[in-house]
Design an enzyme around this catalytic site. Sequence first.
Site, PDB file in Angstrom:
ATOM      1  N   GLN A  18      -4.031  -9.073   6.674  1.00 48.55           N
ATOM      2  CA  GLN A  18      -2.985  -9.213   7.684  1.00 48.55           C
ATOM      3  C   GLN A  18      -3.070  -8.128   8.761  1.00 48.55           C
ATOM      4  O   GLN A  18      -3.699  -7.078   8.544  1.00 48.55           O
ATOM      5  CB  GLN A  18      -1.613  -9.107   7.019  1.00 48.55           C
ATOM      6  CG  GLN A  18      -1.224 -10.296   6.143  1.00 48.55           C
ATOM      7  CD  GLN A  18       0.185 -10.112   5.604  1.00 48.55           C
ATOM      8  OE1 GLN A  18       0.365  -9.983   4.406  1.00 48.55           O
ATOM      9  NE2 GLN A  18       1.179 -10.080   6.479  1.00 48.55           N
ATOM     10  N   HIS A  19      -2.370  -8.377   9.852  1.00 50.97           N
ATOM     11  CA  HIS A  19      -1.989  -7.382  10.880  1.00 50.97           C
ATOM     12  C   HIS A  19      -3.088  -6.877  11.808  1.00 50.97           C
ATOM     13  O   HIS A  19      -2.773  -6.360  12.881  1.00 50.97           O
ATOM     14  CB  HIS A  19      -1.363  -6.115  10.255  1.00 50.97           C
ATOM     15  CG  HIS A  19      -0.261  -6.333   9.306  1.00 50.97           C
ATOM     16  ND1 HIS A  19       0.940  -6.907   9.667  1.00 50.97           N
ATOM     17  CD2 HIS A  19      -0.154  -6.041   7.974  1.00 50.97           C
ATOM     18  CE1 HIS A  19       1.731  -6.947   8.599  1.00 50.97           C
ATOM     19  NE2 HIS A  19       1.091  -6.438   7.559  1.00 50.97           N
ATOM     20  N   ASP A  66      -3.591 -12.958   3.910  1.00 47.16           N
ATOM     21  CA  ASP A  66      -4.082 -13.009   2.520  1.00 47.16           C
ATOM     22  C   ASP A  66      -2.964 -13.092   1.483  1.00 47.16           C
ATOM     23  O   ASP A  66      -3.086 -13.794   0.481  1.00 47.16           O
ATOM     24  CB  ASP A  66      -5.065 -11.868   2.211  1.00 47.16           C
ATOM     25  CG  ASP A  66      -4.544 -10.481   2.516  1.00 47.16           C
ATOM     26  OD1 ASP A  66      -3.388 -10.323   2.934  1.00 47.16           O
ATOM     27  OD2 ASP A  66      -5.333  -9.519   2.334  1.00 47.16           O
TER      28      ASP A  66
HETATM   29  O1  LIG Z   1      -0.961  -5.133   5.248  1.00 40.14           O
HETATM   30  C1  LIG Z   1      -0.911  -5.822   4.244  1.00 40.14           C
HETATM   31  C2  LIG Z   1       0.306  -6.603   3.917  1.00 40.14           C
HETATM   32  O2  LIG Z   1       1.351  -6.434   4.824  1.00 40.14           O
HETATM   33  C3  LIG Z   1      -2.111  -5.876   3.333  1.00 40.14           C
HETATM   34  O3  LIG Z   1      -1.814  -6.503   2.127  1.00 40.14           O
HETATM   35  C4  LIG Z   1      -3.279  -6.524   4.039  1.00 40.14           C
HETATM   36  O4  LIG Z   1      -3.028  -7.920   4.155  1.00 40.14           O
HETATM   37  C5  LIG Z   1      -4.619  -6.202   3.404  1.00 40.14           C
HETATM   38  O5  LIG Z   1      -4.808  -6.762   2.159  1.00 40.14           O
HETATM   39  P1  LIG Z   1      -6.032  -6.494   1.126  1.00 40.14           P
HETATM   40  O6  LIG Z   1      -7.305  -6.533   1.895  1.00 40.14           O
HETATM   41  O7  LIG Z   1      -5.756  -5.223   0.425  1.00 40.14           O
HETATM   42  O8  LIG Z   1      -5.944  -7.671   0.186  1.00 40.14           O
END
Ligand SMILES: O=C(CO)[C@@H](O)[C@H](O)COP(=O)(O)O
Length: 479
Positions: A78-79, A231
């Site tokens: 995300q983000h 994700d």
């Molecule tokens: O920033 C967040 C949720 O807000 C994280 O959960 C990212 O989405 C990255 O996820 P992973 O790569 O650790 O699964």
Amino acid sequence: MAVERVVIGVDSSTQATKAVAVGLESGEVLGEGRAAHAVSTGGGKESDPRRWWRALGEAVAATGHADRAEAVSVAGQQHGLVALDADGAPVRPALLWNDIRSAPQAAALVEWLGAGEWARRTGSVPTAAFTAAKWCWLREREPEAAARVAAIRLPHDYLTERLTGAAATDRGDASGTGWWTPQGYDSEILRHVQLDPAWLPRVVEPGTAAGTVRGHGPLREGIPVAAGTGDNMAAALGLGLARGVPVLSLGTSGTVYTVARSRPQDPSGTVAGFADALGGWLPLACTLNCTVAVDRIASTLGRDREAVEAGGSAVVLPYLDGERTPNLPCASGLMHGLRHDTTAGHLLQAAYDGAAYSLLVALDDVLTAGGESADADTPLVLIGGGARGAAWQRTVRRLSGRPVRVPAAGELVALGAAAQAAGLVTGERADEVARRWGTARGPLLEALPKDSEALERIADALERAGGLLRTAPGLPGRD
Ligand SMILES: O=C(CO)[C@@H](O)[C@H](O)COP(=O)(O)O
Ligand SMILES: Nc1ncnc2c1ncn2[C@@H]1O[C@H](COP(=O)(O)OP(=O)(O)O)[C@@H](O)[C@H]1O
């Protein structure tokens, strides 16, 4: 015997791209592929989106079923800010969710609108993780790069667009930008951050396609590509998650979330009020320091990650990358309570405890923010790479006091994307597909008595460490 029809789901996460080829009817994982990414370790956390695209091709080809797939979908971390020029090329590497250099820009955004109004409009109070803060950082710190921007994408949008040519996103991932509301993009926020709405992708309705494959790489031309999602939203789909069932994900990030009936609006900022990928809500709390931080501490101590020892009085706050929950972007790692009889095994166990603590403390807030019950008898679903580890499982059971279910399926984000792809073929909802596939099945570990002493010790250290966690020895990017 009839050959089973196939769909493909992709998880473009922080450390790697993972792809699964899944039997449309049986839900059997027929093939898997994986290709690593590189994340910068210097002043911030950056990654080259062009590498994600190549990794997607490699991981999908490695499933061995790409040429038979009838639909595909991409979920992603995300983000992250993917800033593209007029030719669709990245103006610089993507700024990732865990890059805390944008903390001052996040604080300025909160100051501008007020935490309560951010939570009311967008569901979340922005932290350094949010795309809006990263865009403000880029404008302030690299104005020449910002001046070349003609499109802004999230990681999964970028990949979907490379597959289809369509500028499309979904409500789940869009809800982590800081400029999305249930009514659409917020024009006042976009004006304030000086972002042209024409640079943003269209938000595709749940269950509809973003486009079709343009026909290069391992996938067949013309097959439908689902909207994809973030994700965490994809893992909720992949589990076929029912409302109010809590999930704890142990990966690069630690996350705790549920699917909820009401839209969360937490002005304290602990709970992000994300949208899910279907039309509901996904209240979530996220930490920056989870499996990678604990593995780093294990290797510093010269121990295998499973070589923990119970007991002792040590507290480890493993905030190696700064922290998001609690919101302490300048924090560094801290050890407290060492005695002559403290062993390396105690310290490693304390690192697991310190990493799990903030997620488990936020769990009840996550459930109640979404209008769901915080009943401690409901099993906690444990997923992500860390869920395979015995030390992680025991730590979560000890500190939550809840029964814990560990699904046998490994790649739940990619499975959620595959379920989205399957939905395009069969017309089913993605969560119904996952329930039909039985993806959440796995052993139920019984509850252990809650280790309140350890929880109190960590809470006390956190409270009293105050100033130390707000200053920044070796803060990345502070110049
Ligand atoms: O920033 C967040 C949720 O807000 C994280 O959960 C990212 O989405 C990255 O996820 P992973 O790569 O650790 O699964
Ligand atoms: N058997 C295991 N025991 C404990 N941790 C593990 C195990 N296998 C993988 N991991 C951890 O899982 C992490 C990767 O998890 P994953 O959910 O794939 O991360 P991400 O989605 O952020 O790329 C690694 O950092 C590693 O520490």
